[in-house]
Scaffold this motif. Structure first.
Motif, PDB file in Angstrom:
ATOM      1  N   ALA A   1       0.842  -1.210   0.000  1.00  0.00           N
ATOM      2  CA  ALA A   1       0.000   0.000   0.000  1.00  0.00           C
ATOM      3  C   ALA A   1       0.871   1.251   0.000  1.00  0.00           C
ATOM      4  CB  ALA A   1      -0.925  -0.006   1.214  1.00  0.00           C
ATOM      5  N   PHE A   2       1.969   1.186   0.740  1.00  0.00           N
ATOM      6  CA  PHE A   2       2.868   2.336   0.787  1.00  0.00           C
ATOM      7  C   PHE A   2       3.582   2.518  -0.549  1.00  0.00           C
ATOM      8  CE2 PHE A   2       5.650   5.313   2.983  1.00  0.00           C
ATOM      9  CZ  PHE A   2       4.754   5.858   3.859  1.00  0.00           C
ATOM     10  N   ARG A   3       3.894   1.407  -1.221  1.00  0.00           N
ATOM     11  CA  ARG A   3       4.499   1.495  -2.557  1.00  0.00           C
ATOM     12  C   ARG A   3       3.547   2.190  -3.524  1.00  0.00           C
ATOM     13  NH1 ARG A   3       6.339  -4.407  -2.109  1.00  0.00           N
ATOM     14  NH2 ARG A   3       8.527  -4.188  -1.572  1.00  0.00           N
ATOM     15  N   ILE A   4       2.280   1.798  -3.481  1.00  0.00           N
ATOM     16  CA  ILE A   4       1.299   2.384  -4.389  1.00  0.00           C
ATOM     17  C   ILE A   4       1.132   3.880  -4.090  1.00  0.00           C
ATOM     18  CG2 ILE A   4      -1.134   2.353  -5.099  1.00  0.00           C
ATOM     19  CD1 ILE A   4      -1.064  -0.716  -4.443  1.00  0.00           C
ATOM     20  N   ALA A   5       0.969   4.222  -2.815  1.00  0.00           N
ATOM     21  CA  ALA A   5       0.800   5.639  -2.449  1.00  0.00           C
ATOM     22  C   ALA A   5       2.045   6.448  -2.805  1.00  0.00           C
ATOM     23  CB  ALA A   5       0.496   5.753  -0.957  1.00  0.00           C
ATOM     24  N   GLY A   6       3.218   5.910  -2.513  1.00  0.00           N
ATOM     25  CA  GLY A   6       4.463   6.602  -2.876  1.00  0.00           C
ATOM     26  C   GLY A   6       4.580   6.770  -4.379  1.00  0.00           C
ATOM     27  N   GLY A   7       4.167   5.753  -5.135  1.00  0.00           N
ATOM     28  CA  GLY A   7       4.198   5.849  -6.589  1.00  0.00           C
ATOM     29  C   GLY A   7       3.278   6.933  -7.118  1.00  0.00           C
ATOM     30  N   VAL A   8       2.095   7.043  -6.527  1.00  0.00           N
ATOM     31  CA  VAL A   8       1.145   8.084  -6.958  1.00  0.00           C
ATOM     32  C   VAL A   8       1.729   9.475  -6.685  1.00  0.00           C
ATOM     33  CG1 VAL A   8      -1.119   9.113  -6.469  1.00  0.00           C
ATOM     34  CG2 VAL A   8      -0.904   6.637  -6.717  1.00  0.00           C
ATOM     35  N   ILE A   9       2.316   9.652  -5.510  1.00  0.00           N
ATOM     36  CA  ILE A   9       2.905  10.946  -5.164  1.00  0.00           C
ATOM     37  C   ILE A   9       4.085  11.249  -6.085  1.00  0.00           C
ATOM     38  CG2 ILE A   9       4.184  12.198  -3.377  1.00  0.00           C
ATOM     39  CD1 ILE A   9       2.411  10.684  -1.331  1.00  0.00           C
ATOM     40  N   PHE A  10       4.966  10.264  -6.260  1.00  0.00           N
ATOM     41  CA  PHE A  10       6.114  10.438  -7.160  1.00  0.00           C
ATOM     42  C   PHE A  10       5.651  10.772  -8.576  1.00  0.00           C
ATOM     43  CE2 PHE A  10      10.609   8.646  -6.432  1.00  0.00           C
ATOM     44  CZ  PHE A  10      10.787   9.461  -5.336  1.00  0.00           C
ATOM     45  N   PHE A  11       4.583  10.103  -9.024  1.00  0.00           N
ATOM     46  CA  PHE A  11       4.070  10.334 -10.369  1.00  0.00           C
ATOM     47  C   PHE A  11       3.622  11.789 -10.525  1.00  0.00           C
ATOM     48  CE2 PHE A  11       1.083  10.085 -13.907  1.00  0.00           C
ATOM     49  CZ  PHE A  11       1.805   9.322 -14.812  1.00  0.00           C
ATOM     50  N   GLY A  12       2.928  12.314  -9.514  1.00  0.00           N
ATOM     51  CA  GLY A  12       2.492  13.713  -9.568  1.00  0.00           C
ATOM     52  C   GLY A  12       3.660  14.672  -9.642  1.00  0.00           C
ATOM     53  N   ILE A  13       4.698  14.409  -8.850  1.00  0.00           N
ATOM     54  CA  ILE A  13       5.887  15.266  -8.868  1.00  0.00           C
ATOM     55  C   ILE A  13       6.565  15.187 -10.227  1.00  0.00           C
ATOM     56  CG2 ILE A  13       8.198  15.571  -7.889  1.00  0.00           C
ATOM     57  CD1 ILE A  13       7.015  14.574  -5.194  1.00  0.00           C
ATOM     58  N   GLY A  14       6.734  13.957 -10.754  1.00  0.00           N
ATOM     59  CA  GLY A  14       7.385  13.780 -12.049  1.00  0.00           C
ATOM     60  C   GLY A  14       6.606  14.423 -13.180  1.00  0.00           C
ATOM     61  N   LEU A  15       5.287  14.289 -13.140  1.00  0.00           N
ATOM     62  CA  LEU A  15       4.444  14.885 -14.176  1.00  0.00           C
ATOM     63  C   LEU A  15       4.555  16.410 -14.145  1.00  0.00           C
ATOM     64  CD1 LEU A  15       2.660  13.599 -16.307  1.00  0.00           C
ATOM     65  CD2 LEU A  15       0.715  13.954 -14.804  1.00  0.00           C
ATOM     66  N   ASP A  16       4.573  16.986 -12.949  1.00  0.00           N
ATOM     67  CA  ASP A  16       4.750  18.437 -12.839  1.00  0.00           C
ATOM     68  C   ASP A  16       6.096  18.866 -13.425  1.00  0.00           C
ATOM     69  OD1 ASP A  16       2.300  18.714 -11.648  1.00  0.00           O
ATOM     70  OD2 ASP A  16       3.080  19.067  -9.627  1.00  0.00           O
ATOM     71  N   MET A  17       7.128  18.067 -13.175  1.00  0.00           N
ATOM     72  CA  MET A  17       8.451  18.402 -13.705  1.00  0.00           C
ATOM     73  C   MET A  17       8.472  18.284 -15.229  1.00  0.00           C
ATOM     74  SD  MET A  17      10.803  16.481 -10.858  1.00  0.00           S
ATOM     75  CE  MET A  17      12.393  16.858 -11.569  1.00  0.00           C
ATOM     76  N   LEU A  18       7.833  17.259 -15.773  1.00  0.00           N
ATOM     77  CA  LEU A  18       7.796  17.082 -17.229  1.00  0.00           C
ATOM     78  C   LEU A  18       7.054  18.221 -17.917  1.00  0.00           C
ATOM     79  CD1 LEU A  18       7.168  13.250 -17.629  1.00  0.00           C
ATOM     80  CD2 LEU A  18       9.118  14.542 -18.498  1.00  0.00           C
ATOM     81  N   GLN A  19       6.014  18.726 -17.275  1.00  0.00           N
ATOM     82  CA  GLN A  19       5.206  19.783 -17.872  1.00  0.00           C
ATOM     83  C   GLN A  19       5.650  21.179 -17.459  1.00  0.00           C
ATOM     84  OE1 GLN A  19       1.301  18.680 -16.579  1.00  0.00           O
ATOM     85  NE2 GLN A  19       1.124  17.021 -18.065  1.00  0.00           N
TER      86      GLN A  19
END
Length: 164
Positions: free
Chosen positions: A19-37
Protein backbone atom coordinates in the motif's frame (compact mmCIF):
# COMPACT_ATOMS: atom_id res chain seq x y z
CA UNK A 1 13.93 8.53 11.31
CA UNK A 2 11.68 6.76 8.78
CA UNK A 3 14.59 4.59 7.67
CA UNK A 4 14.98 3.23 11.20
CA UNK A 5 11.39 3.06 12.51
CA UNK A 6 9.30 3.34 9.31
CA UNK A 7 8.50 -0.36 9.03
CA UNK A 8 7.37 -0.51 12.67
CA UNK A 9 5.18 2.55 12.05
CA UNK A 10 3.52 0.78 9.12
CA UNK A 11 2.87 -2.29 11.29
CA UNK A 12 1.42 -0.10 14.05
CA UNK A 13 -1.20 1.31 11.70
CA UNK A 14 -1.74 -1.98 9.86
CA UNK A 15 -0.48 -0.61 6.55
CA UNK A 16 1.22 -3.02 4.16
CA UNK A 17 4.42 -2.17 2.35
CA UNK A 18 2.53 -2.70 -0.93
CA UNK A 19 0.00 0.00 0.00
CA UNK A 20 2.87 2.34 0.79
CA UNK A 21 4.50 1.50 -2.56
CA UNK A 22 1.30 2.38 -4.39
CA UNK A 23 0.80 5.64 -2.45
CA UNK A 24 4.46 6.60 -2.88
CA UNK A 25 4.20 5.85 -6.59
CA UNK A 26 1.14 8.08 -6.96
CA UNK A 27 2.90 10.95 -5.16
CA UNK A 28 6.11 10.44 -7.16
CA UNK A 29 4.07 10.33 -10.37
CA UNK A 30 2.49 13.71 -9.57
CA UNK A 31 5.89 15.27 -8.87
CA UNK A 32 7.38 13.78 -12.05
CA UNK A 33 4.44 14.89 -14.18
CA UNK A 34 4.75 18.44 -12.84
CA UNK A 35 8.45 18.40 -13.71
CA UNK A 36 7.80 17.08 -17.23
CA UNK A 37 5.21 19.78 -17.87
CA UNK A 38 7.26 22.53 -16.16
CA UNK A 39 4.33 23.32 -13.89
CA UNK A 40 4.77 24.96 -10.51
CA UNK A 41 4.90 22.44 -7.69
CA UNK A 42 1.56 21.51 -6.21
CA UNK A 43 3.20 20.37 -2.96
CA UNK A 44 2.91 23.55 -0.90
CA UNK A 45 2.92 24.15 2.83
CA UNK A 46 -0.10 26.48 2.85
CA UNK A 47 1.71 28.96 5.10
CA UNK A 48 0.74 31.92 2.88
CA UNK A 49 -2.97 31.11 3.10
CA UNK A 50 -2.83 30.55 6.87
CA UNK A 51 -1.00 33.84 7.36
CA UNK A 52 -3.55 35.70 5.23
CA UNK A 53 -6.41 34.35 7.35
CA UNK A 54 -4.62 35.22 10.59
CA UNK A 55 -4.24 38.87 9.70
CA UNK A 56 -7.61 39.03 7.91
CA UNK A 57 -6.31 39.76 4.43
CA UNK A 58 -8.40 39.18 1.36
CA UNK A 59 -8.78 35.65 -0.08
CA UNK A 60 -6.73 36.54 -3.17
CA UNK A 61 -3.63 37.35 -1.12
CA UNK A 62 -0.32 36.22 -2.59
CA UNK A 63 -0.11 32.48 -1.94
CA UNK A 64 3.54 32.05 -2.88
CA UNK A 65 5.34 30.79 0.19
CA UNK A 66 8.64 32.18 1.24
CA UNK A 67 11.21 29.52 0.26
CA UNK A 68 13.12 30.11 3.49
CA UNK A 69 10.11 28.76 5.43
CA UNK A 70 10.00 25.43 3.57
CA UNK A 71 13.04 23.85 5.28
CA UNK A 72 11.37 24.50 8.63
CA UNK A 73 7.96 23.18 7.58
CA UNK A 74 7.94 20.30 5.10
CA UNK A 75 11.34 19.79 3.48
CA UNK A 76 11.15 18.21 0.05
CA UNK A 77 14.46 16.47 0.70
CA UNK A 78 12.73 14.43 3.40
CA UNK A 79 9.26 14.70 1.99
CA UNK A 80 6.61 12.81 0.05
CA UNK A 81 9.05 11.09 -2.29
CA UNK A 82 11.88 10.12 -0.01
CA UNK A 83 9.87 8.86 2.98
CA UNK A 84 8.03 6.14 1.03
CA UNK A 85 11.28 5.22 -0.73
CA UNK A 86 13.24 4.49 2.46
CA UNK A 87 10.25 2.83 4.11
CA UNK A 88 9.91 0.47 1.13
CA UNK A 89 13.64 -0.18 0.63
CA UNK A 90 14.52 -0.99 4.24
CA UNK A 91 12.20 -4.02 4.67
CA UNK A 92 13.24 -5.29 1.20
CA UNK A 93 16.85 -5.73 2.33
CA UNK A 94 17.99 -9.31 1.66
CA UNK A 95 20.26 -9.47 4.71
CA UNK A 96 20.51 -7.94 8.19
CA UNK A 97 23.05 -5.49 6.76
CA UNK A 98 20.40 -4.06 4.43
CA UNK A 99 18.90 -1.66 6.98
CA UNK A 100 22.25 -0.11 7.96
CA UNK A 101 23.19 0.10 4.27
CA UNK A 102 19.99 2.01 3.46
CA UNK A 103 20.67 4.32 6.42
CA UNK A 104 24.24 4.83 5.16
CA UNK A 105 22.89 5.62 1.70
CA UNK A 106 20.47 8.16 3.21
CA UNK A 107 23.31 9.87 5.08
CA UNK A 108 25.49 9.90 1.94
CA UNK A 109 22.62 11.39 -0.08
CA UNK A 110 22.10 14.09 2.57
CA UNK A 111 25.80 15.00 2.45
CA UNK A 112 25.80 15.02 -1.35
CA UNK A 113 22.59 17.10 -1.41
CA UNK A 114 24.17 19.61 0.99
CA UNK A 115 27.20 19.92 -1.27
CA UNK A 116 24.99 20.33 -4.34
CA UNK A 117 22.88 23.01 -2.65
CA UNK A 118 26.03 24.90 -1.63
CA UNK A 119 27.20 24.94 -5.24
CA UNK A 120 23.80 25.49 -6.82
CA UNK A 121 24.44 29.10 -7.81
CA UNK A 122 27.58 28.16 -9.76
CA UNK A 123 25.81 25.26 -11.51
CA UNK A 124 22.81 27.45 -12.35
CA UNK A 125 25.09 30.13 -13.80
CA UNK A 126 26.77 27.52 -16.05
CA UNK A 127 23.61 25.73 -17.16
CA UNK A 128 21.47 28.77 -17.71
CA UNK A 129 17.71 28.73 -17.93
CA UNK A 130 17.56 26.37 -20.92
CA UNK A 131 19.95 23.84 -19.39
CA UNK A 132 17.95 23.86 -16.19
CA UNK A 133 14.71 23.17 -18.11
CA UNK A 134 16.36 20.26 -19.96
CA UNK A 135 17.60 18.71 -16.70
CA UNK A 136 14.18 19.25 -15.10
CA UNK A 137 12.50 17.36 -17.97
CA UNK A 138 15.01 14.48 -17.79
CA UNK A 139 14.65 14.21 -14.02
CA UNK A 140 10.86 14.41 -14.38
CA UNK A 141 10.95 11.46 -16.78
CA UNK A 142 13.16 9.48 -14.40
CA UNK A 143 10.93 10.26 -11.38
CA UNK A 144 7.82 9.28 -13.37
CA UNK A 145 9.37 5.95 -14.40
CA UNK A 146 10.38 5.23 -10.79
CA UNK A 147 6.79 6.03 -9.76
CA UNK A 148 5.34 3.60 -12.27
CA UNK A 149 7.72 0.88 -11.09
CA UNK A 150 6.75 1.54 -7.46
CA UNK A 151 3.07 1.19 -8.39
CA UNK A 152 3.71 -2.02 -10.36
CA UNK A 153 5.66 -3.45 -7.40
CA UNK A 154 2.78 -2.57 -5.09
CA UNK A 155 -0.11 -3.75 -7.27
CA UNK A 156 1.46 -7.03 -8.50
CA UNK A 157 1.34 -8.90 -5.15
CA UNK A 158 -2.23 -7.68 -4.58
CA UNK A 159 -3.34 -9.03 -7.98
CA UNK A 160 -1.54 -12.34 -7.39
CA UNK A 161 -3.28 -12.65 -4.00
CA UNK A 162 -6.68 -11.91 -5.60
CA UNK A 163 -6.17 -14.52 -8.34
CA UNK A 164 -5.02 -17.31 -6.03
Amino acid sequence: MFTVVGHQLLELFGITVNAFRIAGGVIFFGIGLDMLQSKPQRWRTGIGRAYAKDIELSEDADEDDDPSITPLAIPMIAGPGSIPTVMVLTPQAPSPLGGPLVLGAVLAILLLTGAILMGADAVLARLGRTGLKVIEKLMGLLVTVIAVQLMIDGVSPVIVRMIS
